[in-house]
Scaffold this motif. Structure first.
Motif, mmCIF file in Angstrom:
data_model
loop_
_atom_site.group_PDB
_atom_site.id
_atom_site.type_symbol
_atom_site.label_atom_id
_atom_site.label_comp_id
_atom_site.label_asym_id
_atom_site.label_seq_id
_atom_site.Cartn_x
_atom_site.Cartn_y
_atom_site.Cartn_z
ATOM 1 N N SER A 192 0.840 -1.201 0.000
ATOM 2 C CA SER A 192 0.000 0.000 0.000
ATOM 3 C C SER A 192 0.875 1.250 0.000
ATOM 4 O O SER A 192 2.089 1.182 0.233
ATOM 5 C CB SER A 192 -0.895 0.007 1.242
ATOM 6 O OG SER A 192 -0.103 0.200 2.410
ATOM 7 N N ASP A 193 0.249 2.398 -0.233
ATOM 8 C CA ASP A 193 0.993 3.663 -0.240
ATOM 9 C C ASP A 193 1.667 3.913 1.108
ATOM 10 O O ASP A 193 2.803 4.397 1.168
ATOM 11 C CB ASP A 193 0.061 4.830 -0.579
ATOM 12 C CG ASP A 193 -0.393 4.795 -2.037
ATOM 13 O OD1 ASP A 193 0.244 4.083 -2.835
ATOM 14 O OD2 ASP A 193 -1.392 5.472 -2.362
ATOM 15 N N VAL B 291 4.701 1.763 1.477
ATOM 16 C CA VAL B 291 5.791 2.301 0.663
ATOM 17 C C VAL B 291 6.514 3.412 1.411
ATOM 18 O O VAL B 291 7.752 3.493 1.381
ATOM 19 C CB VAL B 291 5.261 2.810 -0.695
ATOM 20 C CG1 VAL B 291 6.344 3.591 -1.443
ATOM 21 C CG2 VAL B 291 4.772 1.642 -1.549
ATOM 22 N N GLU B 292 5.765 4.256 2.101
ATOM 23 C CA GLU B 292 6.400 5.322 2.878
ATOM 24 C C GLU B 292 7.271 4.738 3.986
ATOM 25 O O GLU B 292 8.344 5.264 4.293
ATOM 26 C CB GLU B 292 5.328 6.260 3.461
ATOM 27 C CG GLU B 292 4.622 7.103 2.417
ATOM 28 C CD GLU B 292 5.598 7.864 1.525
ATOM 29 O OE1 GLU B 292 6.496 8.551 2.069
ATOM 30 O OE2 GLU B 292 5.484 7.747 0.289
ATOM 31 N N VAL B 293 6.815 3.650 4.596
ATOM 32 C CA VAL B 293 7.619 2.976 5.619
ATOM 33 C C VAL B 293 8.913 2.455 4.993
ATOM 34 O O VAL B 293 10.001 2.603 5.564
ATOM 35 C CB VAL B 293 6.829 1.807 6.258
ATOM 36 C CG1 VAL B 293 7.733 0.966 7.150
ATOM 37 C CG2 VAL B 293 5.650 2.342 7.068
ATOM 38 N N MET B 294 8.823 1.859 3.822
ATOM 39 C CA MET B 294 10.002 1.312 3.154
ATOM 40 C C MET B 294 11.011 2.410 2.828
ATOM 41 O O MET B 294 12.219 2.251 3.026
ATOM 42 C CB MET B 294 9.588 0.565 1.880
ATOM 43 C CG MET B 294 8.737 -0.669 2.148
ATOM 44 S SD MET B 294 8.032 -1.396 0.660
ATOM 45 C CE MET B 294 9.422 -2.326 0.032
ATOM 46 N N LYS B 295 10.520 3.539 2.356
ATOM 47 C CA LYS B 295 11.420 4.656 2.033
ATOM 48 C C LYS B 295 12.105 5.182 3.293
ATOM 49 O O LYS B 295 13.306 5.490 3.283
ATOM 50 C CB LYS B 295 10.639 5.776 1.344
ATOM 51 C CG LYS B 295 10.187 5.433 -0.069
ATOM 52 C CD LYS B 295 9.397 6.571 -0.687
ATOM 53 C CE LYS B 295 8.985 6.253 -2.123
ATOM 54 N NZ LYS B 295 8.174 7.348 -2.711
ATOM 55 N N ALA B 296 11.340 5.268 4.385
ATOM 56 C CA ALA B 296 11.930 5.735 5.644
ATOM 57 C C ALA B 296 12.977 4.742 6.152
ATOM 58 O O ALA B 296 14.040 5.131 6.651
ATOM 59 C CB ALA B 296 10.830 5.941 6.689
ATOM 60 N N ASP B 297 12.692 3.440 6.025
ATOM 61 C CA ASP B 297 13.647 2.419 6.464
ATOM 62 C C ASP B 297 14.921 2.450 5.614
ATOM 63 O O ASP B 297 16.019 2.215 6.130
ATOM 64 C CB ASP B 297 13.001 1.033 6.401
ATOM 65 C CG ASP B 297 12.017 0.787 7.540
ATOM 66 O OD1 ASP B 297 12.136 1.465 8.577
ATOM 67 O OD2 ASP B 297 11.133 -0.079 7.381
#
Length: 342
Positions: A162-163, A166-172
């Motif tokens: 989900s969107d 994706v934000e979690v992945m970018k932050a990680d």
């Protein structure tokens, strides 16, 4: 193969990371690692020096939640501009020194053909375990010298995100780079089982300049040969696969086809159920130069008081008082098998 096989060990704890690196130590060497190669210096020194510094695990994949196939590990606290001020919560909890004694670099260079482990992949714990303060990557980087590749996977289950995920992945990804990751590992698919090129392009941009592996989401694609060309065009350096089967041994024929198709444009890394019992057959039956394993054994918990009526995870979790860690003896055995194939 002139430079030998590269072994990547997947770990989810500091103990496993240290054991993976120790697997290739010369007899009499002290346990543990030193320094922490925070800038990926060892990885940039070239294969000969990398093998010199670690003939055990040449690379670690760091993750958590191995029972779910691996998820994002804890990274470490983001630096605060007020970290050194009196009363700052960051100043109260300085990062402790590595609990393992340093290990001197073994004599260099090793004989040609010595297998090299050059990447560690770190996975995060399952959410239901509620493990304490973040910092697995930070501490592992203090304790080992081999490159550490960090898993970026926000949850178990499928690879359709989900969107918000994706934000979690970018932050990680940002945190992993901040705390010294030497490479990153992720995968994303569309609902019809194809590589999600749009999302992968965005995540690859966030990962650069670090090298990136597409993980075993590849084993869930609709057409693996088309998917491989997609990964090559996107710029992935490696793809981890069991040959779209239950294990690398079962998927060996496809692994061989993929490696031949790749023709050096991407590194095909077999992984999934690789042990000392089947490694020789897998390496001899393919044209790969790297392989991925966990080399784990179970050890008994040190707990004296035990409550047999409670488990912290779901019904499929590992026994509460049995801990799986990378086994130094297994790492050494796998290295010896790979070396003898040369």
């Amino acid at each position: 193969m002139e430079d030998g096989f590269l072994m990547e060990v997947c770990v989810d704890s500091v103990e496993s990371a240290v054991n993976a690196e120790r697997g290739g130590e010369a007899p009499g060497a002290a346990p543990g690692g030193t320094g922490g190669d925070r800038g990926g210096v060892v990885g940039r020194m070239g294969p000969a020096v990398s093998r010199c510094l670690s003939a055990g695990a040449g690379r670690i994949e760091l993750c958590a939640g191995l029972v779910e196939g691996g998820t994002t590990p804890s990274m470490g606290e983001a630096p605060s501009p007020h970290a050194d001020l009196p009363g700052s919560p960051f100043s109260r909890f300085p990062l402790p020194p590595c609990p393992f004694p340093p290990v001197p670099a073994p004599p260099c260079p090793p004989q040609a053909g010595t297998p090299s482990l050059t990447r560690l992949l770190s996975l995060s714990p399952p959410l239901h375990l509620s493990l304490s303060p973040p910092g697995l990557l930070q501490v592992v980087k203090q304790c080992v010298r081999v490159p550490v590749f960090v898993m970026i996977r926000p949850r178990g289950g499928d690879f359709l995100y989900s969107d918000r995920e994706v934000e979690v992945m970018k932050a990680d990804i940002r945190l992993a780079k901040l705390h010294g990751a030497d490479g990153l590992v992720f995968g994303a698919l569309t609902e019809d089982g194809r590589i999600d090129t749009e999302l992968c392009t965005a995540l690859l941009a966030a990962c650069r300049p670090l090298p990136v592996t597409f993980h075993r989401a590849f084993d869930m694609v609709h057409d693996p040969q088309v998917a491989l060309e997609t990964l090559i065009s996107l710029g992935f350096e490696r793809v981890l696969t069991s040959g779209c089967d239950s294990s690398a041994l079962e998927g060996l024929s496809l692994i061989k086809k993929l490696a031949e198709q790749a023709k050096g444009r991407i590194v095909v890394v077999p992984g999934g159920g690789i042990t000392e019992r089947n490694l020789q057959r897998i390496l001899e039956g393919s044209t790969v130069s790297e392989f991925h394993c966990s080399a784990r054994s179970a050890r008994d918990s040190g707990m004296k008081f035990r409550n047999p009526n409670v488990a912290m995870g779901a019904s499929f979790s590992a026994p509460e008082y049995s801990i799986k860690v990378a086994d130094v003896a297994k790492v050494r055995t796998l290295n010896a098998i790979a070396k003898n194939i040369l």
